[in-house]
Structures are given as structure tokens and as C-alpha cells.
Design a protein around this motif. Structure first.
Motif, PDB file in Angstrom:
ATOM      1  N   GLU A  96      50.591   2.712  18.956  1.00 42.36           N
ATOM      2  CA  GLU A  96      51.725   1.817  19.176  1.00 42.36           C
ATOM      3  C   GLU A  96      52.475   1.628  17.873  1.00 42.36           C
ATOM      4  N   LYS A  97      53.717   1.283  18.023  1.00 44.18           N
ATOM      5  CA  LYS A  97      54.545   1.030  16.851  1.00 44.18           C
ATOM      6  C   LYS A  97      55.552  -0.062  17.190  1.00 44.18           C
ATOM      7  N   TYR A  98      55.655  -1.039  16.316  1.00 46.44           N
ATOM      8  CA  TYR A  98      56.595  -2.146  16.519  1.00 46.44           C
ATOM      9  C   TYR A  98      57.674  -2.132  15.446  1.00 46.44           C
ATOM     10  N   ASP A 100      61.710  -4.362  14.602  1.00 43.44           N
ATOM     11  CA  ASP A 100      62.692  -5.319  15.102  1.00 43.44           C
ATOM     12  C   ASP A 100      63.680  -4.609  16.029  1.00 43.44           C
ATOM     13  N   ASP A 111      63.701 -10.244  18.826  1.00 43.35           N
ATOM     14  CA  ASP A 111      62.760  -9.512  19.673  1.00 43.35           C
ATOM     15  C   ASP A 111      62.166  -8.326  18.928  1.00 43.35           C
ATOM     16  N   LYS A 112      60.983  -7.965  19.321  1.00 44.82           N
ATOM     17  CA  LYS A 112      60.336  -6.779  18.776  1.00 44.82           C
ATOM     18  C   LYS A 112      60.429  -5.651  19.790  1.00 44.82           C
ATOM     19  N   ALA A 114      58.979  -1.925  20.858  1.00 42.98           N
ATOM     20  CA  ALA A 114      57.719  -1.202  20.654  1.00 42.98           C
ATOM     21  C   ALA A 114      57.669   0.056  21.496  1.00 42.98           C
ATOM     22  N   LYS A 116      54.614   2.575  22.948  1.00 44.37           N
ATOM     23  CA  LYS A 116      53.160   2.660  23.108  1.00 44.37           C
ATOM     24  C   LYS A 116      52.823   3.929  23.883  1.00 44.37           C
ATOM     25  N   THR A 155      58.608  -1.372  25.070  1.00 43.73           N
ATOM     26  CA  THR A 155      58.804  -2.787  25.369  1.00 43.73           C
ATOM     27  C   THR A 155      59.831  -3.393  24.423  1.00 43.73           C
ATOM     28  N   LYS A 156      60.405  -4.468  24.910  1.00 44.99           N
ATOM     29  CA  LYS A 156      61.271  -5.296  24.056  1.00 44.99           C
ATOM     30  C   LYS A 156      60.876  -6.726  24.346  1.00 44.99           C
ATOM     31  N   SER A 158      58.298  -9.184  25.328  1.00 43.96           N
ATOM     32  CA  SER A 158      57.023  -8.994  26.017  1.00 43.96           C
ATOM     33  C   SER A 158      57.179  -8.187  27.297  1.00 43.96           C
TER      34      SER A 158
ATOM     35  N   GLY B 301      66.320  -2.234  22.118  1.00 42.06           N
ATOM     36  CA  GLY B 301      65.027  -1.678  21.776  1.00 42.06           C
ATOM     37  C   GLY B 301      65.158  -0.171  21.689  1.00 42.06           C
TER      38      GLY B 301
END
Lengths: 239, 344
Positions: A96-98, A100, A111-112, A114, A116, A155-156, A158, B301
Motif C-alpha cells: 500500500e502507498k498513501y 495527500d 484527504d489521503k 491510497a 493498495k 481509496t480517498k 476512507s 486521488g
């Protein structure tokens, strides 16, 4: 009793003692049928190489040049043990990678975002361990070729992203070839290695480094490219 | 000498075995935590129901009482206690229910000769607890058959009805983190074991819509919320839970101490007015915090960026088949490994 008879008896006893001692000190090797492998490394999917993107770099724009940290567990079973070892392996991993998420002006949002992935691979392998076991050379080169299926999701916050009606999750098929070399740890502590075998059934332990060429894009189909060229490192235990 | 001693010992053991009546309580009352049933002010008049079951020996002498008191259990009920059941030697009922409210308990306290404390549901401002008791005279004495004059507590378990009329202090909204289609709200001032509630509703504008900003969203959120205005600015319209707003009110609750309350499902570019309240363990709700306004903003995102760059991935259903295939492979591996045999 003649002195000759006594002499023969003593000689027989002396011969018997080493035999007994030998039986005690030489450990019994447990059967060797497979291996468990733990490995980790950086995984940078080649998302930006998709032709339809026309040079755009959404992965780089989001995560920069950073890779995902990928950890994998592989279980192997040996079907051939002769001049080397061959068999089948199945691995599953998670990465996984997160980062901003970006606002319209390019600045960081609260928001983060990600990515996965959960790559699963079924492979055939061969490792040339004959030299290690026969001549004590502690390096074991090996190669693998396998089929890969890689579930992924983005994801953005949750939530899994949904853009233009498309949900940001799926799975990609592909193939992967791996070449690597293992260092047989037994040579460092032979006695400990024997105890490891007699106590836990672990015949041999290795540290390894391997390079993987993976093309995970539904064999050239449209859409996300999760292919990678990566180095991974880990620990292998023959049992 | 031994024989009389053994005889006395046998008598003594019989006496120990002879006990008076016992009462076992149970309840499914709302708000029951362990053995304490907490009652908020809003439910002061609502009766709580307890079941009881009588067992043990016979009632001797006087009576067996089930009652509620602010004092300790184990005596004859006082005039200020609420008597719920009274049993005499001839009573044959062995089980039943008692229903009583905090209002009744407070009223009973007012009927005593000492006048009690003279409180009602409205005037009782502090917490007060009532013990649910069962008391009876016990048998005892030299031979274990004499009815004692003193009462003892015979009710178990020790339920407590706790009246908590005090609402929590008014909270404050410390921070609102603007997110994509969501607002993350940090509420300060919540006490332990309480619940934080945040309400959000779109702010009405003078043009009858809602305050939209061009945040790059593809959702048109400013046209379908039709509300008039009465002050020419941010309109204070309607009398919803959040003052000065239109449209539906979104209410999100979260246990105190578990981080920010995130209100999701909002429309980017629309200004929302937020207010927070605290609900304590009893169910009392605090006054609303000062209102705070915030506007969710669209963010991108990886998948947004990917699709914007004309990426052709559609995701979704394609994953299902692969997932099943992957699952099948894993299942096959599991079967294979479980049937593995070691070669000797």
C-alpha cells in the motif's frame, strides 16, 4: 581365559565405542519437502506506462517516485530433488502507498489517497542447490516463472474511489519471471542449523535477493498497468 | 462427652442451613449497564420494569418487602421509601414484576413525615440513586428456628436506579477539516462515556439556493434546495435542528474519545452549518454548540488523476471474476497443503 582372548575382547570393545559414538553425534536429517519464504521490497507499479495516458503520469503526480512497500509470503512444495530442486510455489502479498490527495490547484488536500494491491502468484521454480549440498558452496541461484493475479483498489479518505461511474477496484492478470540467489545460512552455524532441523524440522535457512520482471496488465489488455521491475529480499526456510 | 458435642454440631449445621426467604431480581430496562439503570431527565416519568422471583425459606414473623430506597437495603422500608410489594406468611406468589418510575420514587420521598427533600422530576437537579431492595426477617437463635426481630437484605443482585437529570456542558467545535464530500469535525468538551453528535445542514442563500462554490465538482448542489431567505444574506430559513439551514439535516454520532466525527455524503461546494451536542450515558443531551460553517471541497486521488488522464481502467465487475479465480487458487493451495505428506 587366555591373554589372546582378553586382547580380542578389548579390541572388539574399542571398535564398538566409536560406532556407538557415531550413532549419537550424527543427527538425523528430517525429510525435505518444501519451503516457506518471507520477503519484502519496493513495488512501483508501472501505471504511468499505460498507452492511453499519452505520457500523463498520474502515479508520479500522486506518489512521486516512491514505491509501495510490498511484503509477501510464499509456500513451496518440492517435486524434484536431484541435481537441484524444482517444484511449485504460491505466494500472496500486500502493498500500500498513501499520499495527500490533491486539490484542483495542486495543493495538498486533507484527504489521503491510497493505492493498495494484493498480488497472488502461482509459479514453477528451480533452484540449483546441488553445489551447496554436495560441495559446500553456500550460494544457490534460482529462477521462477509464474502466473500472477493482482487485486487492487484505490481509496480517498476512507472510501474506495468512484470516478465517472467506475469503481476504483479490480484485479489484473499477468505473468512474472524471477531470478535470484540465496545464501545458505547453515554454513555460518552448522551446529545451530542441525538443531534447527532436529527441533523444528527446518532443513536449511537462506537469505536471498531476487529480481522480478512482472507484466501484470491482463496480458496486454486495456486498463491499469500493475507491471513492475523490482528487487526483493527475504528469508527462506526449507522444511 | 463426644456424643453431645456431635449432637450440638449437627443442630448448629441445621441452623446454618435454615435461611429465610430470598428474592432474585432481573431487568431488561433500557440504559442498564451492569447493575445500574441510568435514567435521564427526559425519562423521569417512564416506568422501569424489574422481575422478581422468590425462593429460600418461609417468611417468618412480619413481612417480606420489595422496595426502593436511597438508603441501604436490609431494613424495614421507611416512610420515604417506595414500597413495591409486601408478602406475608400466607403469600404464595413466587414471582412477578414491579414497575416504577423515578417520578414515583421522588414522590415517595416527599410523603415521609420528615417531608423528604421535596423534589420532583423538574426540581431534582442533582444525581440521585435508588437501591432496589428486598428485606425480610431471618430465622436464627440457638436452634435456628427463631424468627429474628431484625431485618436483613435478601434481594440480589443489587440493582441501582440512577437518576441523572444533569445535561452535559455545552461542547464546542474546535476544528473542521474540509474533505471531499465530507467534513471532519473535532468536538471539544465531551465527558467520558458520552456520545458526540454533530448535525450538518446546508446553509440557505439569498437566492434561495445553497451556498455553492466552484470547487471543480461535477455535482450540481445548488439548484435543488429551494428555500427562501429573510435576511438577504445567509438566510435563516426554517426551524430545523441546525438554525438557518435548508434541506435535510445529517446527524452523525460517535463515542467520545474516538476521534473526529466525520459527516459524509455531503455535496462539494455547498456550505454547511454544523452544530454539536453531547449525550451523556444517561441520555441527557447538552445544549448545542456554537454553529460553525464549512464547505466540502473536491480533491483528487490517484484514480481521479488516472481517469482525468484518460486511463481506460473501468474497475468494478472485472475484479469479481478474478477474485473468485484467486480465491479458488488459494483454496486449492489450502487443500494441497493440508494433504501434504512428509516423505520419510
Amino acid at each position: 581365559m587366555s591373554s589372546r582372548a582378553v586382547g580380542l575382547g578389548v579390541a572388539a570393545l574399542l571398535l564398538a565405542v566409536p560406532a556407538v559414538a557415531q550413532e549419537v553425534t550424527i543427527p538425523t536429517r528430517s525429510p525435505r519437502t518444501g519451503a516457506v519464504i518471507f520477503r519484502g521490497g519496493g513495488y512501483k507499479p508501472r501505471i504511468d506506462t499505460e498507452k492511453a495516458l499519452n505520457g500523463a503520469t498520474p502515479y508520479k503526480d500522486t506518489f512521486g517516485d516512491a514505491s509501495l512497500l510490498l511484503v509477501e509470503l510464499e509456500i513451496q512444495r518440492f517435486f524434484y530433488q536431484g541435481i537441484g530442486t524444482a517444484g511449485l510455489g504460491l505466494s500472496a502479498g500486500y502493498g500500500e502507498k498513501y499520499a495527500d490527495a490533491k486539490l484542483e490547484d495542486g495543493s495538498a488536500a486533507a484527504d489521503k489517497a491510497a493505492l493498495k494491491v494484493l498480488p497472488i502468484q502461482l509459479n514453477g521454480f528451480y533452484k540449483f542447490d546441488y553445489a551447496a549440498f554436495r560441495w559446500g558452496i553456500p550460494l544457490v541461484p534460482y529462477a521462477k516463472l509464474g502466473l500472477v493475479y493482482s487485486p487492487w483498489w484505490m481509496t480517498k479518505g476512507s472510501e474506495t474511489e468512484i470516478v465517472e461511474g467506475s469503481k476504483a477496484s479490480g484485479g489484473k492478470w499477468g505473468w512474472a519471471g524471477t531470478a535470484g540467489v540465496s545464501f545458505l545460512l547453515d554454513v555460518l552455524e552448522p551446529r545451530f542449523a542441525r538443531d534447527f532441523d532436529s527441533d523444528l524440522g527446518v532443513n536449511h535457512s537462506y537469505l536471498f535477493a531476487e529480481y522480478t520482471h512482472a507484466d501484470v496488465n491482463n496480458f496486454g489488455g486495456k486498463g491499469l498497468v500493475l507491471s513492475s521491475r523490482r528487487w526483493m529480499f527475504g528469508l527462506a526456510l526449507d522444511y | 462427652m463426644r456424643l453431645p458435642f456431635i449432637g450440638v454440631l449437627l443442630f448448629a449445621s441445621t441452623a446454618v442451613a435454615q435461611t429465610g426467604p430470598t428474592v432474585t431480581f432481573a431487568t431488561a430496562a433500557t440504559g442498564s449497564t451492569n447493575l445500574t439503570v441510568t435514567v435521564p431527565k427526559s425519562e423521569c416519568d417512564n416506568a422501569r420494569r424489574f422481575t422478581w422471583q422468590r425462593g429460600g425459606g418461609a417468611i417468618c414473623g412480619g413481612s417480606l418487602f420489595i422496595y426502593a430506597t436511597t438508603g441501604t437495603c436490609g431494613s424495614e422500608p421507611a416512610a420515604t421509601d417506595l414500597r413495591l410489594e409486601t408478602f406475608t406468611n400466607s403469600s404464595t406468589t413466587t414471582s412477578g414484576t414491579v414497575n416504577f418510575s423515578v417520578a414515583q420514587l421522588l414522590a415517595a420521598r416527599n410523603t415521609g413525615t420528615d417531608g423528604g427533600t421535596g423534589t420532583t422530576c423538574d426540581t431534582q437537579t442533582g444525581e440521585i440513586s435508588f437501591n432496589l431492595c428486598a428485606s425480610a426477617r431471618q430465622v436464627g437463635g440457638l436452634y435456628g428456628t427463631e424468627c429474628q426481630t431484625a431485618y436483613a437484605n435478601v434481594g440480589t443482585p443489587a440493582f441501582v436506579l440512577k437518576y441523572d437529570p444533569q445535561p452535559p456542558a455545552k461542547p464546542s467545535i474546535a476544528t473542521v477539516i474540509v474533505r471531499d464530500s465530507a467534513l471532519s469535525v473535532q468536538v471539544d468538551g465531551a465527558e467520558a462515556d458520552s456520545t458526540v453528535a454533530v448535525e450538518a445542514a446546508a446553509v440557505a442563500l439569498a437566492d434561495g439556493g445553497t451556498g455553492t462554490e466552484d470547487a471543480g465538482t461535477d455535482v450540481d448542489a445548488g439548484t435543488d434546495l429551494d428555500a427562501g431567505t429573510d435576511d438577504g444574506g445567509l438566510g435563516l430559513v426554517g426551524a430545523l435542528a441546525v438554525e438557518g439551514t435548508v434541506g435535510p439535516v445529517t446527524r452523525v454520532t460517535k463515542a467520545a474519545g474516538e476521534g473526529n466525527v466525520v459527516v459524509t455524503g455531503l455535496t462539494n461546494g455547498v456550505t454547511y452549518r454544523l452544530q454539536a451536542t453531547i449525550i451523556d450515558a444517561a441520555g441527557n443531551e447538552s445544549a448545542q454548540s456554537a454553529a460553525v460553517e464549512a464547505t466540502p471541497v473536491k480533491s483528487n486521488g490517484l484514480f481521479d488523476a488516472y481517469k482525468e488522464a484518460q486511463g481506460q481502467e473501468r474497475g468494478g465487475c472485472a475484479a469479481a471474476g478474478g477474485g473468485i479465480a484467486g480465491g479458488a487458487v488459494l483454496a486449492a493451495l489450502g487443500i494441497w497443503l493440508s494433504s501434504r505428506r512428509k516423505v520419510s
